[in-house]
Design an enzyme around this catalytic site. Structure first.
Site, mmCIF file in Angstrom:
data_model
loop_
_atom_site.group_PDB
_atom_site.id
_atom_site.type_symbol
_atom_site.label_atom_id
_atom_site.label_comp_id
_atom_site.label_asym_id
_atom_site.label_seq_id
_atom_site.Cartn_x
_atom_site.Cartn_y
_atom_site.Cartn_z
ATOM 1 N N GLY A 30 -33.515 34.858 -9.448
ATOM 2 C CA GLY A 30 -32.238 34.278 -9.841
ATOM 3 C C GLY A 30 -31.569 33.414 -8.789
ATOM 4 O O GLY A 30 -30.353 33.248 -8.829
ATOM 5 N N GLY A 61 -35.409 35.227 -1.648
ATOM 6 C CA GLY A 61 -35.895 36.278 -2.542
ATOM 7 C C GLY A 61 -37.187 35.882 -3.222
ATOM 8 O O GLY A 61 -37.576 34.705 -3.208
ATOM 9 N N PRO A 62 -37.872 36.847 -3.840
ATOM 10 C CA PRO A 62 -39.125 36.547 -4.559
ATOM 11 C C PRO A 62 -38.868 35.594 -5.725
ATOM 12 O O PRO A 62 -37.728 35.424 -6.183
ATOM 13 C CB PRO A 62 -39.576 37.928 -5.065
ATOM 14 N N GLU A 86 -62.158 54.069 -18.963
ATOM 15 C CA GLU A 86 -60.709 54.255 -19.117
ATOM 16 C C GLU A 86 -60.362 55.743 -19.231
ATOM 17 O O GLU A 86 -59.313 56.184 -18.749
ATOM 18 C CB GLU A 86 -60.207 53.499 -20.355
#
Length: 650
Positions: free
Chosen positions: A249, A244-245, A468
């Site tokens: 966890g 996983g990235p 912006e």
């Protein structure tokens, strides 16, 4: 009287119950012994040089001719020791020879280097030709062993040996545990967790990841109750790969297994196998599995296994590492070789599964691959609940909103937001953490710290405001762009301003959505060109994102009509290590042309949209210059309720 006796009895009992101090045993420190030995050696060696050395002329004229010499002792045919007669020692010229710590009247009083015995005898005989027979000096010859010279050779060697002995002893008994000694570099450095030393993390501390927890719990349950599975003929997986990235966890899941499992748990990193010594990695792998088998059933956790598990192939020919490959070969053998590996389960974690060797990932070694993806909105809410437990928060904290405002955040990012919010509240001397603190923490994690002290010229500030405002106006009127939360021209991190969105989560993205996102990103540059009739370097980050997104659309997702439904994406990662591109020069030219056309088309749409709404653009820019931050309510006053119907595909 009885009272005094009672006091004495109480004092005696208190002294008896008082813990006795252990007697200090005097131990001679080896360092003091060596220092004393060196001092004594220097004194003794110095005493050997107290006897004054003279030449032949002085000996002949001052002593021999005056009949002061009692006897001569030739030592080892090199040095002649001269003894002066006792009755002549009172002479003033011999007064100095009796001074000193080690000197006495016995002698020798002087010494003379003789060169050769034959030459010395000839000189002595010639000098005594006129002497009477009774005055002829007695000459004796002796052989002596000079222990001082021998010690001067052996003492440095002995000190070196003593130094190495102490060094090796300290390294063996040091705090390094099994790997503390320098002779134990081939031993495993894994940390062992058992009943006495357990991890405090449990499965309750892991929010989200429901499917992953079910599979991991099954392994822990097998170790606790193996009969439930074996009676049906089932075999538990030998290895489980957590993929996983970063921050999702993987290591936390392993800590929970260590906390929940009632079996020994060995944990270490993949980089701990590789050392500068050849063969150490393979030796540590063997030792690790040997320890795990002795304590079976047990679990081994290897974090960042890609440090030793990289694919072996021709692409690595220029960066091959034989030691790493030997370590990988030994790991493959231990996982599923001829040797038995009963009762040992291997957990491994990596965020680079694409570069791992295929032999490592096959069933029989790592039977089960558990993918830990970035959490969705509901899972993020559960993660916030876990990390907010120890934080004193206000009752009005909206966890649902926090989960909505953090798309793409990993569990580690959410933990960081909660901690930053608590730090911000503490900095403001608050008693509880409020919603504003969490919002400020989220902005800080995403964009960096506000830099209100950064000096910006009025001209630059005006350019930033219109830039912006251009992003905001284009985003407001396009159909497939996320809704705006606020627009700010306060410098934060490296950026001078930002437009903040409330993104929706998508599993797939259409071509129309891609085009609208590109137009929104080009809104700032287009606004500068429309208002000031010139462009600045402030759109660098926007152009970088737009270009990458356009190349992905054309070369990866097959969304271009000219290139067609072709994808040059390689999920295995093999093309990353190649020097050339996986397509021809003609295809490269076509891809570049289509990317350029796509971006220019989007830029034209963006400019047209801003020209149509130029009045709203100027109002919003002036409001930004006045307030610096405009929230959704202020945007609605200028732009109206958001009901986007415009799309670049229309």
């Amino acid at each position: 009287m009885s009272t005094e006796q009672d006091k004495d009895r109480i004092n005696k009992s208190s002294r008896a119950n008082r813990p006795q101090k252990p007697y200090k045993v005097f131990r001679i420190n080896w360092l003091y012994v060596v220092m004393l030995f060196i001092i004594l050696f220097s004194i003794v060696s110095r005493s050997s040089y107290i006897t004054k050395e003279i030449g032949w002329s002085e000996f002949e004229q001052t002593m021999l001719s005056q009949l002061d010499v009692d006897k001569i002792v030739v030592v080892n045919k090199e040095v002649a020791e001269i003894y002066i007669k006792q009755e002549r020692l009172n002479d003033p010229k011999y007064k100095k020879i009796s001074e000193g710590l080690f000197k006495s009247k016995i002698g020798p009083h002087y010494k003379l280097s003789i060169g050769s015995v034959e030459s010395f005898e000839n000189k002595l005989e010639k000098a005594q030709q006129d002497f009477a027979k009774k005055d002829i000096i007695d000459v004796r010859y002796q052989k002596r062993t000079n222990w001082l010279n021998i010690l001067s050779w052996f003492l440095p060697v002995g000190l070196i040996i003593l130094f190495w002995f102490v060094l090796l002893r300290r390294s063996t008994t040091g705090s390094g545990g099994l790997g503390g000694s320098i002779f134990n570099f081939g031993k495993s450095t894994a940390k062992l967790m058992d009943k006495d030393k357990k991890s405090t993390v449990t499965f309750d501390d892991i929010a989200g990841l429901k499917e992953a927890k079910i599979e991991i719990k099954e392994i822990v349950d097998f170790l606790k109750n193996p009969e439930t599975y074996t009676k049906l003929g089932a075999k538990i997986p030998k290895g489980v790969m957590l993929v996983g990235p970063p921050g999702t966890g993987k290591t936390l899941m392993a800590k929970a297994v260590a906390g929940e499992a009632k079996v020994p748990f060995f944990s270490l990193s993949g980089s701990e196998f590789v050392e500068m010594f050849v063969g150490v990695g393979a030796s540590r792998v063997r030792d690790l599995f040997k320890q795990a088998k002795e304590k079976a059933p047990s679990i081994i956790f290897i974090d960042e296994i890609d440090a030793i598990g990289r694919s072996r192939g021709k692409a690595n020919a220029f960066q091959t590492n034989d030691e790493r490959e030997n370590t990988l070969n030994q790991l493959l053998t231990e996982l599923d070789g001829f040797g038995t590996n009963t009762g040992v389960i291997v957990l491994a974690a990596t965020n680079r599964a694409d570069i791992l060797d295929k032999a490592l990932l096959r069933p029989g070694r790592f039977d089960r691959h558990i993918y830990l993806e970035l959490p969705n909105k509901q899972e993020r809410k559960e993660i916030f609940d876990v990390h907010l437990r120890p934080i004193k928060k206000a009752e009005d904290v909206d966890i649902e909103l926090l989960a909505s405002l953090s798309p793409g955040f990993s569990g580690a990012d959410i933990a960081n937001i909660c901690n930053e919010a608590a730090l911000i509240a503490a900095r403001k001397k608050k008693e509880i953490v409020e919603q504003d603190d969490f919002m400020e923490a989220r902005d800080r994690v995403v964009g960096g710290l506000e830099r209100k002290s950064k000096i910006i010229s009025p001209k630059e500030k005006q350019i930033v405001a219109y830039h912006e405002a251009g992003h905001a106006v284009v985003s407001w009127y396009l159909k497939n762009v996320d809704s705006l939360v606020k627009v700010s021209i306060i410098p934060r991190g490296k950026s001078l301003g930002a437009a903040w969105y409330l993104p929706e989560e998508h599993q797939i993205i259409t071509k129309a959505q891609f085009m609208d996102q590109i137009c929104a990103a080009l809104g700032g540059r287009a606004a500068e060109e429309i208002i000031f009739n010139e462009i600045s370097s402030g759109a660098l980050d926007d152009l970088e994102k737009v270009t990458k997104q356009a190349y992905n659309m054309v070369a990866y997702y097959g969304l271009d009509e000219e290139v067609g439904p072709i994808s040059f994406y390689d999920s295995t990662g093999q093309t990353e290590r190649l020097f050339g591109k996986p397509y021809s020069e003609n295809m490269a030219k076509l891809i570049d042309k289509e990317v350029q056309d796509l971006i220019l088309t989007a830029y034209k749409v963006t400019k047209k949209l801003l020209i149509d709404h130029k009045q709203e653009l100027e109002k919003l820019a002036q409001l930004l210059l006045k307030k610096e931050v405009v929230y959704k309510e202020g945007l609605e006053k200028i732009l109206g309720k958001r009901n986007p119907e415009i799309s670049t595909e229309a």
